[in-house]
Design a protein around this motif. Structure first.
Motif, PDB file in Angstrom:
ATOM      1  N   VAL A 279       0.843  -1.206   0.000  1.00 30.25           N
ATOM      2  CA  VAL A 279       0.000   0.000   0.000  1.00 30.25           C
ATOM      3  C   VAL A 279       0.878   1.256   0.000  1.00 30.25           C
ATOM      4  O   VAL A 279       0.589   2.230  -0.707  1.00 30.25           O
ATOM      5  N   ILE A 280       1.981   1.238   0.726  1.00 31.72           N
ATOM      6  CA  ILE A 280       2.908   2.383   0.708  1.00 31.72           C
ATOM      7  C   ILE A 280       3.441   2.603  -0.708  1.00 31.72           C
ATOM      8  O   ILE A 280       3.454   3.732  -1.212  1.00 31.72           O
ATOM      9  N   LEU A 281       3.866   1.524  -1.370  1.00 31.77           N
ATOM     10  CA  LEU A 281       4.427   1.682  -2.719  1.00 31.77           C
ATOM     11  C   LEU A 281       3.376   2.240  -3.683  1.00 31.77           C
ATOM     12  O   LEU A 281       3.654   3.152  -4.463  1.00 31.77           O
ATOM     13  N   LYS A 282       2.167   1.678  -3.628  1.00 33.91           N
ATOM     14  CA  LYS A 282       1.119   2.138  -4.556  1.00 33.91           C
ATOM     15  C   LYS A 282       0.723   3.583  -4.275  1.00 33.91           C
ATOM     16  O   LYS A 282       0.436   4.350  -5.197  1.00 33.91           O
ATOM     17  N   THR A 283       0.718   3.952  -3.001  1.00 37.30           N
ATOM     18  CA  THR A 283       0.368   5.329  -2.645  1.00 37.30           C
ATOM     19  C   THR A 283       1.466   6.300  -3.090  1.00 37.30           C
ATOM     20  O   THR A 283       1.191   7.444  -3.444  1.00 37.30           O
ATOM     21  N   SER A 284       2.699   5.808  -3.113  1.00 37.87           N
ATOM     22  CA  SER A 284       3.846   6.647  -3.510  1.00 37.87           C
ATOM     23  C   SER A 284       3.709   7.177  -4.927  1.00 37.87           C
ATOM     24  O   SER A 284       4.193   8.257  -5.244  1.00 37.87           O
ATOM     25  N   VAL A 285       3.080   6.380  -5.790  1.00 40.62           N
ATOM     26  CA  VAL A 285       2.978   6.775  -7.195  1.00 40.62           C
ATOM     27  C   VAL A 285       1.549   7.118  -7.596  1.00 40.62           C
ATOM     28  O   VAL A 285       1.224   7.191  -8.777  1.00 40.62           O
ATOM     29  N   GLY A 286       0.681   7.311  -6.606  1.00 41.38           N
ATOM     30  CA  GLY A 286      -0.667   7.780  -6.894  1.00 41.38           C
ATOM     31  C   GLY A 286      -1.642   6.690  -7.319  1.00 41.38           C
ATOM     32  O   GLY A 286      -2.768   6.999  -7.713  1.00 41.38           O
TER      33      GLY A 286
ATOM     34  N   LEU B 113       8.820  -2.583 -10.200  1.00 41.89           N
ATOM     35  CA  LEU B 113       8.719  -4.035 -10.306  1.00 41.89           C
ATOM     36  C   LEU B 113       7.658  -4.457  -9.309  1.00 41.89           C
ATOM     37  O   LEU B 113       7.835  -4.330  -8.100  1.00 41.89           O
ATOM     38  N   PHE B 114       6.527  -4.917  -9.827  1.00 41.77           N
ATOM     39  CA  PHE B 114       5.444  -5.327  -8.953  1.00 41.77           C
ATOM     40  C   PHE B 114       5.686  -6.748  -8.452  1.00 41.77           C
ATOM     41  O   PHE B 114       6.514  -7.473  -8.989  1.00 41.77           O
ATOM     42  N   GLN B 115       4.923  -7.118  -7.407  1.00 43.60           N
ATOM     43  CA  GLN B 115       5.005  -8.498  -6.915  1.00 43.60           C
ATOM     44  C   GLN B 115       4.771  -9.459  -8.075  1.00 43.60           C
ATOM     45  O   GLN B 115       3.928  -9.205  -8.928  1.00 43.60           O
TER      46      GLN B 115
ATOM     47  N   MET C  41      13.764   7.120  -9.640  1.00 41.69           N
ATOM     48  CA  MET C  41      13.464   6.245  -8.501  1.00 41.69           C
ATOM     49  C   MET C  41      12.959   4.905  -9.033  1.00 41.69           C
ATOM     50  O   MET C  41      12.162   4.873  -9.972  1.00 41.69           O
ATOM     51  N   VAL C  42      13.430   3.820  -8.431  1.00 45.05           N
ATOM     52  CA  VAL C  42      12.956   2.494  -8.802  1.00 45.05           C
ATOM     53  C   VAL C  42      12.379   1.821  -7.564  1.00 45.05           C
ATOM     54  O   VAL C  42      12.988   1.832  -6.493  1.00 45.05           O
ATOM     55  N   ILE C  43      11.187   1.286  -7.732  1.00 43.46           N
ATOM     56  CA  ILE C  43      10.462   0.638  -6.646  1.00 43.46           C
ATOM     57  C   ILE C  43      10.383  -0.856  -6.939  1.00 43.46           C
ATOM     58  O   ILE C  43       9.955  -1.250  -8.022  1.00 43.46           O
ATOM     59  N   TYR C  44      10.821  -1.652  -5.988  1.00 45.11           N
ATOM     60  CA  TYR C  44      10.757  -3.107  -6.153  1.00 45.11           C
ATOM     61  C   TYR C  44       9.865  -3.688  -5.069  1.00 45.11           C
ATOM     62  O   TYR C  44      10.139  -3.503  -3.875  1.00 45.11           O
ATOM     63  N   ASP C  45       8.818  -4.388  -5.446  1.00 42.99           N
ATOM     64  CA  ASP C  45       7.968  -5.038  -4.447  1.00 42.99           C
ATOM     65  C   ASP C  45       8.320  -6.521  -4.382  1.00 42.99           C
ATOM     66  O   ASP C  45       8.030  -7.277  -5.312  1.00 42.99           O
TER      67      ASP C  45
END
Ligand SMILES: Nc1ncnc2c1ncn2[C@@H]1O[C@H](COP(=O)(O)OP(=O)(O)O)[C@@H](O)[C@H]1O
Ligand SMILES: [Mg+2]
Length: 271
Positions: free
Chosen positions: A48-55, A89-91, A166-170
Motif C-alpha cells: 500500500v505504501i508503494l502504490k500510494t507513492s505513485v498515486g 517491479l510489482f510483486q 526512482m525504482v520501486i521493487y515489491d
C-alpha cells in the motif's frame, strides 16, 4: 555537496479500505541518492505504501509529495509525467504473457509519453537493459519460456529501461531459491550503483536489505564488493519497518541490528 532534492515524502498518510486503515499516520522522506528497504509482516501495509507513492492509491488523510510535487489530490492525467520518472517491479513481476520479452521491456519506453524515446532507439535501449541483467539473448522468447528468476530479471530490466530517478521493487526475491534470490539482489545493487537511482525495496528477507546495506557494485571486477561506511552507495540507506499499518522503525542496518524491540529484532537474522 549532498544533493538534498526530495524524491518522496509522506506526511501523516492514512489509506483505508472500507474504514479499515491499511496504513495509518505514516511519515517519512527520501532524498535524492538515498534508498530504503521496507520490512514488515504480511498485510502490514508495505505494498500500500508503494502504490500510494505513485498515486495508484489515494490517501484518506495526510499528503504525498513525489519529486517535491503534492500528488495527494492531483488529477491522474497530471500524475503521468511524474510516474514516468519511477520504475516499478510489482510483486510476481507482472509481465505481459502475450508479449515477448523485447515487447515487455519496450512497454514503458513506448507507452510513457514523458519518457519521449525516439522509436528508432527503442530496440537498442531494450537490448541494453536486458544485457545489463544478463538476458540479452532472450528478446524473442515469451515469459512462459523463462524460469521464475529470469522473469524477475526481465521485470528489473523493464523497471530500469527508462532510466528513472526512482525504482520501486515489491518483493523482488519472493518465492525464489536463496541462490537465485542473491543473484537478483546483486542486479538490484548493480542498477542502484551504476545509475545512482533512488531504490525503494519491499522484502520479506532481511538478508536482502543487508546486501543493499553492505555491498556496492564494482565496475572493474563486475561483481559486488564490501562497501565501506563512507561509500555514497550505502550512505543514505535506511530500513523502514511496518507493523499493522504503522511505521514503527526507521534507521540504519546497525540500528536495526541493535534494536531491543522484539518485533524489529525478529527480522534480524543472527548468526
Ligand atoms: N485493494 C484493497 N482492498 C482492500 N483491502 C486492501 C487492498 N489492498 C490492501 N488491502 C489491505 O491492506 C492491508 C495492507 O496490505 P498490503 O500493503 O498489501 O500488505 P503487505 O505488507 O503484505 O504488502 C492488508 O490488510 C490488506 O488486506
Ligand atoms: Mg505486499
Amino acid at each position: 555537496m549532498p544533493n538534498t532534492d526530495s524524491i518522496l515524502r509522506f506526511e501523516k498518510v492514512t489509506v483505508a479500505f472500507g474504514g479499515d486503515p491499511a496504513i495509518e499516520d505514516v511519515s517519512f522522506e527520501i532524498r535524492a541518492g538515498e534508498s530504503r528497504v521496507i520490512l514488515g509482516a504480511a498485510g502490514s501495509g508495505k505494498t500500500v505504501i508503494l502504490k500510494t507513492s505513485v498515486g495508484l492509491l489515494r490517501p484518506d488523510s495526510g499528503r504525498v509529495f513525489l519529486f517535491g510535487q503534492d500528488i495527494t489530490e492531483m488529477k491522474e492525467q497530471d500524475q503521468f509525467d511524474l510516474r514516468a520518472r519511477v520504475g516499478m517491479l510489482f510483486q510476481e513481476s507482472a509481465l505481459f504473457d502475450s508479449l515477448n520479452i523485447e515487447e515487455n521491456v519496450a512497454y514503458p519506453l513506448l507507452n510513457q509519453k514523458a519518457v519521449n524515446c525516439p522509436e528508432d532507439q527503442v530496440h537498442a535501449r531494450v537490448e541494453e537493459a536486458l544485457t545489463f541483467v544478463e538476458l540479452g539473448h532472450t528478446l524473442e522468447k515469451f515469459p512462459s519460456e523463462l524460469s521464475g528468476g529470469m522473469r524477475r530479471r526481465v521485470g528489473i530490466a523493464r523497471a530500469n529501461v527508462t532510466e528513472p530517478a526512482m525504482v520501486i521493487y515489491d518483493s523482488p526475491t519472493a518465492g525464489l531459491d536463496p541462490i537465485t534470490a542473491n543473484n537478483i539482489m546483486a542486479l538490484i545493487v548493480k542498477e542502484r550503483d551504476v545509475r545512482h537511482a533512488t531504490t525503494v525495496m519491499v522484502t520479506q528477507r532481511f538478508q536482502d536489505g543487508a546486501i543493499m546495506a553492505r555491498y556496492k557494485y564494482d565496475r572493474a571486477t563486475e561483481t559486488l564488493v564490501a562497501a565501506t561506511p563512507g561509500d555514497a552507495s550505502i550512505a543514505g540507506l535506511k530500513f523502514l519497518v511496518m507493523k499493522q499499518g504503522r511505521l514503527v522503525f526507521e534507521g540504519t542496518l546497525a540500528e536495526m541490528e541493535q534494536s531491543k524491540d522484539p518485533y524489529i529484532s525478529k527480522f534480524v537474522l543472527r548468526n
